[in-house]
Design an enzyme around this catalytic site. Sequence first.
Site, PDB file in Angstrom:
ATOM      1  NE  ARG A 239      -3.712  -3.129 -13.758  1.00 17.29           N
ATOM      2  CZ  ARG A 239      -3.087  -1.972 -14.028  1.00 17.29           C
ATOM      3  NH1 ARG A 239      -3.554  -0.841 -13.487  1.00 17.29           N
ATOM      4  NH2 ARG A 239      -2.034  -1.944 -14.810  1.00 17.29           N
TER       5      ARG A 239
ATOM      6  CB  CYS B 103      -3.596  -3.037 -21.558  1.00 18.39           C
ATOM      7  SG  CYS B 103      -3.930  -4.774 -21.203  1.00 18.39           S
TER       8      CYS B 103
ATOM      9  CG  HIS C  21      -1.929  -1.055   1.261  1.00 16.81           C
ATOM     10  ND1 HIS C  21      -2.932  -1.142   0.318  1.00 16.81           N
ATOM     11  CD2 HIS C  21      -2.119  -2.094   2.103  1.00 16.81           C
ATOM     12  CE1 HIS C  21      -3.687  -2.185   0.590  1.00 16.81           C
ATOM     13  NE2 HIS C  21      -3.213  -2.783   1.665  1.00 16.81           N
TER      14      HIS C  21
ATOM     15  CD  GLU D 129      -4.189 -12.113 -19.413  1.00 18.15           C
ATOM     16  OE1 GLU D 129      -3.412 -11.437 -18.714  1.00 18.15           O
ATOM     17  OE2 GLU D 129      -5.412 -12.166 -19.208  1.00 18.15           O
TER      18      GLU D 129
END
Length: 538
Positions: free
Chosen positions: A292, A497, A187, A426
């Site tokens: 996302r 992306c 974080h 991917e």
Amino acid sequence: MVLEGKSVFGGIAIGPISLYHRQDHVVKRTKVEDTAAEISRFEAAREKAKEQLQALYEKALKEVGETNAMIFEVHQMMLDDLDYVESVTNMISSQKINAEYAVATTGDNFANMFAAMDDEYMKARAADVKDISNRLIMVLSGHEAGAMTGEEPVILVADDLAPSETVQLDKSRVLSFVTRHGSTNSHTAILARTMNIPALIGVDYSDDIDGKMGIVDGYKGRFLIDPSEEELEEYRKAQEQDREKQRLLQELKGKENVTLDGKKINLYANIGGVGDVASALQNDAGGIGLFRSEFLYLESETFPTEEEQFNAYRTVAENMAGKKVIIRTLDIGADKQVDYFGLDKEENPAMGYRAIRICLDRKNIFKTQLRAVYRASYYGTISVMFPMITSVEEVREAKAVVDEVKAELDAEGIPYGDVETGIMIETPAAAMISDLLAKEVDFFSVGTNDLTQYTLAIDRQNPKLDRFYNPHHEAILRMLRMIVENGHAGGCWVGICGELGADTELTETFLRMGVDELSVSPSMILRVREKIRNSRSC
């Protein structure tokens, strides 16, 4: 002296070094006679700590957006955790001890429990438990949570920084921060990047550097202590060049992404939540190339409802004012674990039960998300994208769920827009059958991070393999060419992306391949635009 570390955010900082003085107090065990009064004191401290966290949440919301501020809401919820609270109160009652000692012991026990878990996401919660326990102890003892000394802007050096400490920093006085511990996905690291503070982690420093002159090179991951006059002059010039570069990049706002020979390409932003839209707009993104959506799940204590998701997607669509917003459906699994999903431990989670595999297996979760996406599409230009595709059958099954959702919305009289359907390329399997997949969807978006990992058989979470992880590998570039050619032949537009989209060393290569869109972090948009405008497509 030069110390090496891992960069969290690029940039150059020059200034005095200041060790962060966390006011960690030795908590002594004392006996109390009135346990009820001691429990009341603990409850009062808990309420005051929650008030402090709410203030931090509101401050972070303004400075770094909703996604990054959510940690302080999580900390408030952790203070209400029944197991945690009962552990403290039971210790006070049964052992007749002071609240500070009960909190410290409970905090250590819970932190050790989380740290021992195999799941990386749960391991990270150990730091959160320590953070809230330290906050409670500070409140109980009548002290502040932490302190910076002096008034001069400094390079702040710490063993580690908790999210609450980072957001409380007076940014006007912080040139950079350097920590011994932490991770690029913590974080704190996310907040640092959002705050645009050059930062390094994993730096093994000694305490005698306090007060010395330092240089942080966030580009090369270097921390220079007591630099020479020649080094200072070199980095001052580099810093001024950096600032001038930023000033020049600002002049590119409003300009088209057009090559020297007239080819236009779309340049979009990757975001993790509603709070990141401001940064996307500030950096002149042409749209959102990757929303996302899993962050809505990662930041929630339980499955986000249709209404919660609808509100988030609608807000992004409305803020983008008609610009394209591509929402990637739930991509949970691998390195993104959520406890309430109840996923089993896997030997190789990167190749396990994740993303579209979970969605097609747990269609109630999938349909809830798709209903929210389609409802929000009425308020903007939304596209939907399915991750981790390996077969035509998966795409058809996902599209069948979409048809069910649209039929339900029609029956309920709920309007929705015209939603483009795309897939993430991917996996090598998807790349190899991209000619077949192109017949099923409107667009491809190449996730180069996972494509590189799977193609080169390298776990990108393993630091020992860093030197083998080569996204410029010819195998990756050949796959990209094939994907673009097959996509165009089948009537699809093709974007990138993954992190490679922001690699300006390959921008011209992508243009020559015929890539239609690049989606990058907001902070990279103007740099990539500059490269596009100085490149040729043939």
